[in-house]
Design a protein around this motif. Structure first.
Motif, PDB file in Angstrom:
ATOM      1  N   THR A 157      42.947  46.231  62.629  1.00 48.89           N
ATOM      2  CA  THR A 157      42.683  47.850  62.222  1.00 48.89           C
ATOM      3  C   THR A 157      41.208  47.753  61.611  1.00 48.89           C
ATOM      4  OG1 THR A 157      43.779  47.862  60.042  1.00 48.89           O
ATOM      5  CG2 THR A 157      45.027  48.692  61.875  1.00 48.89           C
ATOM      6  N   THR A 158      40.752  46.930  60.861  1.00 51.13           N
ATOM      7  CA  THR A 158      39.293  46.874  60.599  1.00 51.13           C
ATOM      8  C   THR A 158      38.509  46.880  61.809  1.00 51.13           C
ATOM      9  OG1 THR A 158      39.912  45.705  58.563  1.00 51.13           O
ATOM     10  CG2 THR A 158      37.508  45.551  59.357  1.00 51.13           C
ATOM     11  N   MET A 159      38.748  45.917  62.869  1.00 45.96           N
ATOM     12  CA  MET A 159      37.981  46.066  63.927  1.00 45.96           C
ATOM     13  C   MET A 159      37.895  47.164  64.679  1.00 45.96           C
ATOM     14  SD  MET A 159      38.085  42.023  65.204  1.00 45.96           S
ATOM     15  CE  MET A 159      39.977  42.080  65.233  1.00 45.96           C
ATOM     16  N   MET A 160      38.891  48.004  65.029  1.00 43.54           N
ATOM     17  CA  MET A 160      39.201  49.141  65.431  1.00 43.54           C
ATOM     18  C   MET A 160      38.328  50.042  64.896  1.00 43.54           C
ATOM     19  SD  MET A 160      43.326  49.211  65.812  1.00 43.54           S
ATOM     20  CE  MET A 160      44.105  47.883  66.677  1.00 43.54           C
ATOM     21  N   THR A 161      38.454  50.322  63.319  1.00 46.50           N
ATOM     22  CA  THR A 161      37.558  51.107  62.485  1.00 46.50           C
ATOM     23  C   THR A 161      36.028  51.014  63.007  1.00 46.50           C
ATOM     24  OG1 THR A 161      39.186  51.216  60.934  1.00 46.50           O
ATOM     25  CG2 THR A 161      36.978  51.923  60.306  1.00 46.50           C
ATOM     26  N   VAL A 162      35.511  49.896  63.008  1.00 49.69           N
ATOM     27  CA  VAL A 162      34.151  49.478  63.112  1.00 49.69           C
ATOM     28  C   VAL A 162      33.756  49.914  64.532  1.00 49.69           C
ATOM     29  CG1 VAL A 162      32.403  47.658  63.688  1.00 49.69           C
ATOM     30  CG2 VAL A 162      34.122  47.678  61.559  1.00 49.69           C
ATOM     31  N   ILE A 163      34.631  49.688  65.486  1.00 47.75           N
ATOM     32  CA  ILE A 163      34.065  49.868  66.928  1.00 47.75           C
ATOM     33  C   ILE A 163      34.300  51.696  67.157  1.00 47.75           C
ATOM     34  CG2 ILE A 163      35.376  50.210  69.139  1.00 47.75           C
ATOM     35  CD1 ILE A 163      36.407  47.348  68.791  1.00 47.75           C
ATOM     36  N   GLY A 164      35.266  52.195  66.189  1.00 48.46           N
ATOM     37  CA  GLY A 164      35.017  53.878  66.414  1.00 48.46           C
ATOM     38  C   GLY A 164      33.913  54.228  65.646  1.00 48.46           C
ATOM     39  N   ASP A 165      33.262  53.720  64.522  1.00 44.97           N
ATOM     40  CA  ASP A 165      31.857  54.065  64.027  1.00 44.97           C
ATOM     41  C   ASP A 165      30.727  53.715  65.023  1.00 44.97           C
ATOM     42  OD1 ASP A 165      33.185  54.346  61.457  1.00 44.97           O
ATOM     43  OD2 ASP A 165      32.808  52.430  60.526  1.00 44.97           O
ATOM     44  N   VAL A 166      31.001  52.478  65.826  1.00 41.41           N
ATOM     45  CA  VAL A 166      29.657  52.363  66.804  1.00 41.41           C
ATOM     46  C   VAL A 166      29.982  53.501  67.787  1.00 41.41           C
ATOM     47  CG1 VAL A 166      29.169  51.004  68.747  1.00 41.41           C
ATOM     48  CG2 VAL A 166      29.968  49.929  66.475  1.00 41.41           C
ATOM     49  N   LEU A 167      31.216  54.072  68.254  1.00 40.94           N
ATOM     50  CA  LEU A 167      30.778  55.265  69.104  1.00 40.94           C
ATOM     51  C   LEU A 167      30.421  56.433  68.783  1.00 40.94           C
ATOM     52  CD1 LEU A 167      34.426  54.483  70.887  1.00 40.94           C
ATOM     53  CD2 LEU A 167      32.166  54.122  71.888  1.00 40.94           C
ATOM     54  N   VAL A 168      30.981  56.676  67.378  1.00 42.03           N
ATOM     55  CA  VAL A 168      30.498  57.946  66.468  1.00 42.03           C
ATOM     56  C   VAL A 168      28.968  57.862  66.556  1.00 42.03           C
ATOM     57  CG1 VAL A 168      30.478  59.045  64.509  1.00 42.03           C
ATOM     58  CG2 VAL A 168      32.630  58.505  65.486  1.00 42.03           C
ATOM     59  N   VAL A 169      28.219  56.884  65.813  1.00 44.00           N
ATOM     60  CA  VAL A 169      26.983  56.842  65.630  1.00 44.00           C
ATOM     61  C   VAL A 169      26.220  56.806  66.654  1.00 44.00           C
ATOM     62  CG1 VAL A 169      25.200  55.224  64.858  1.00 44.00           C
ATOM     63  CG2 VAL A 169      27.419  55.494  63.484  1.00 44.00           C
ATOM     64  N   ASN A 170      26.705  56.354  67.767  1.00 45.09           N
ATOM     65  CA  ASN A 170      25.659  56.248  69.261  1.00 45.09           C
ATOM     66  C   ASN A 170      25.789  57.744  69.641  1.00 45.09           C
ATOM     67  OD1 ASN A 170      24.200  53.765  69.590  1.00 45.09           O
ATOM     68  ND2 ASN A 170      25.910  52.985  68.758  1.00 45.09           N
ATOM     69  N   VAL A 171      27.088  58.347  69.492  1.00 47.61           N
ATOM     70  CA  VAL A 171      27.128  59.896  70.363  1.00 47.61           C
ATOM     71  C   VAL A 171      26.181  60.468  69.332  1.00 47.61           C
ATOM     72  CG1 VAL A 171      28.556  61.787  70.654  1.00 47.61           C
ATOM     73  CG2 VAL A 171      29.287  59.418  71.438  1.00 47.61           C
ATOM     74  N   MET A 172      26.397  60.375  67.994  1.00 50.37           N
ATOM     75  CA  MET A 172      25.431  61.293  67.226  1.00 50.37           C
ATOM     76  C   MET A 172      23.889  61.071  67.745  1.00 50.37           C
ATOM     77  SD  MET A 172      26.982  60.696  63.395  1.00 50.37           S
ATOM     78  CE  MET A 172      25.811  61.635  62.734  1.00 50.37           C
ATOM     79  N   ARG A 173      23.411  59.735  67.774  1.00 52.44           N
ATOM     80  CA  ARG A 173      22.130  59.487  68.225  1.00 52.44           C
ATOM     81  C   ARG A 173      21.933  60.294  69.531  1.00 52.44           C
ATOM     82  NH1 ARG A 173      20.103  55.507  71.489  1.00 52.44           N
ATOM     83  NH2 ARG A 173      22.057  54.800  71.928  1.00 52.44           N
ATOM     84  N   ILE A 174      22.398  59.983  70.413  1.00 58.58           N
ATOM     85  CA  ILE A 174      22.267  60.707  71.777  1.00 58.58           C
ATOM     86  C   ILE A 174      22.262  62.120  71.843  1.00 58.58           C
ATOM     87  CG2 ILE A 174      23.406  61.202  74.184  1.00 58.58           C
ATOM     88  CD1 ILE A 174      23.936  57.925  74.128  1.00 58.58           C
ATOM     89  N   THR A 175      23.158  63.033  70.976  1.00 60.72           N
ATOM     90  CA  THR A 175      23.326  64.392  70.832  1.00 60.72           C
ATOM     91  C   THR A 175      22.256  64.814  70.020  1.00 60.72           C
ATOM     92  OG1 THR A 175      25.188  64.261  69.381  1.00 60.72           O
ATOM     93  CG2 THR A 175      25.636  64.034  71.722  1.00 60.72           C
ATOM     94  N   GLY A 176      21.659  63.962  69.333  1.00 60.84           N
ATOM     95  CA  GLY A 176      20.363  64.595  68.460  1.00 60.84           C
ATOM     96  C   GLY A 176      21.092  65.483  67.159  1.00 60.84           C
ATOM     97  N   PHE A 177      22.395  64.847  66.827  1.00 63.23           N
ATOM     98  CA  PHE A 177      23.096  65.606  65.735  1.00 63.23           C
ATOM     99  C   PHE A 177      22.422  65.477  64.276  1.00 63.23           C
ATOM    100  CE2 PHE A 177      26.748  65.900  62.519  1.00 63.23           C
ATOM    101  CZ  PHE A 177      27.040  67.141  63.016  1.00 63.23           C
ATOM    102  N   THR A 178      22.024  66.649  63.600  1.00 64.50           N
ATOM    103  CA  THR A 178      21.156  66.536  62.485  1.00 64.50           C
ATOM    104  C   THR A 178      21.803  66.712  61.348  1.00 64.50           C
ATOM    105  OG1 THR A 178      20.752  69.097  62.568  1.00 64.50           O
ATOM    106  CG2 THR A 178      19.485  67.498  64.055  1.00 64.50           C
ATOM    107  N   ARG A 179      21.278  66.807  60.183  1.00 59.52           N
ATOM    108  CA  ARG A 179      21.786  66.887  58.700  1.00 59.52           C
ATOM    109  C   ARG A 179      22.263  68.600  58.742  1.00 59.52           C
ATOM    110  NH1 ARG A 179      21.122  65.199  53.080  1.00 59.52           N
ATOM    111  NH2 ARG A 179      19.963  63.189  53.833  1.00 59.52           N
ATOM    112  N   GLU A 180      21.322  69.465  59.504  1.00 64.53           N
ATOM    113  CA  GLU A 180      21.680  70.685  59.367  1.00 64.53           C
ATOM    114  C   GLU A 180      22.977  71.090  60.101  1.00 64.53           C
ATOM    115  OE1 GLU A 180      17.737  70.275  57.914  1.00 64.53           O
ATOM    116  OE2 GLU A 180      18.774  69.548  60.014  1.00 64.53           O
TER     117      GLU A 180
END
Length: 200
Positions: A157-180
């Motif tokens: 479950t630790t590894m599943m969580t980390v993989i989820g984090d990898v997906l979230v962070v890279n989708v944020m990066r590509i979509t240009g999601f901001t602090r605002e």
């Protein structure tokens, strides 16, 4: 206790470092961006038991970072909740064994309703039946559980969580999601104040 703690930390750190890195992540991120961000669909996550709890966490994290997501319980899906699914959605399914019968059934139900909905699978068994049905498989590396019985979902479950984090962070990066953008979706609590620049 301290010796046990060090051993657990070392084992889980080693397991995370051994998660296979591949272009499957590029394909998974692109599917989420295309179907949710560009086409206006949503991410539908699902898992059974402890994996289901990780799936729910991934869904809520995606929702707070600009990607609408819901968690679908695989058993409740058989009793009408499958109706949440729409044609432009993408599914993220989690099963350590890749053999979870409720998740396999969910795939069949999904394909009967919307055959075109793509499937991303997180599993410790990339040669499983579930992986064979997936558009993209993200393997955990199947490191042994730190549970002394080798049974309780711990390392997996630790590894599943980390993989989820990898997906979230890279989708944020590509979509240009901001602090605002974050502040608009997370008004309350410390994180809401921090995102608006007023931490006190």
């Amino acid at each position: 206790m301290q010796q046990s703690m060090r051993k657990i930390l070392e084992s889980e750190s080693r397991a995370i470092a051994n998660i296979p890195v591949s272009d499957a992540y590029d394909r998974a991120v692109e599917l989420i961006v295309e179907h949710v961000y560009r086409r206006g669909g949503k991410l539908v996550t699902s898992g059974m038991g402890k994996a289901g709890q990780i799936a729910m966490n991934i869904a809520t994290t995606f929702s707070s970072t600009g990607i609408p997501a819901v968690n679908l319980h695989p058993s409740e899906a058989q009793h009408g909740d499958l109706g949440v699914l729409q044609p432009n959605d993408v599914m993220l399914l989690i099963s350590n064994s890749g053999k979870t019968c409720e998740i396999i059934d969910l795939v069949h139900l999904t394909h009967n309703l919307y055959p075109q909905v793509p499937l991303i699978v997180i599993t410790g068994n990339p040669d499983s039946e579930l992986s064979a049905m997936a558009d993209v498989t993200l393997a955990t590396g199947a490191s042994p559980e730190v549970c002394p019985l080798g049974l309780t979902p711990t390392t997996s479950t630790t590894m599943m969580t980390v993989i989820g984090d990898v997906l979230v962070v890279n989708v944020m990066r590509i979509t240009g999601f901001t602090r605002e953008d974050y502040a608009l979706r997370h008004h309350g609590g410390y994180l809401g104040r921090k995102s608006r620049g007023s931490e006190n």
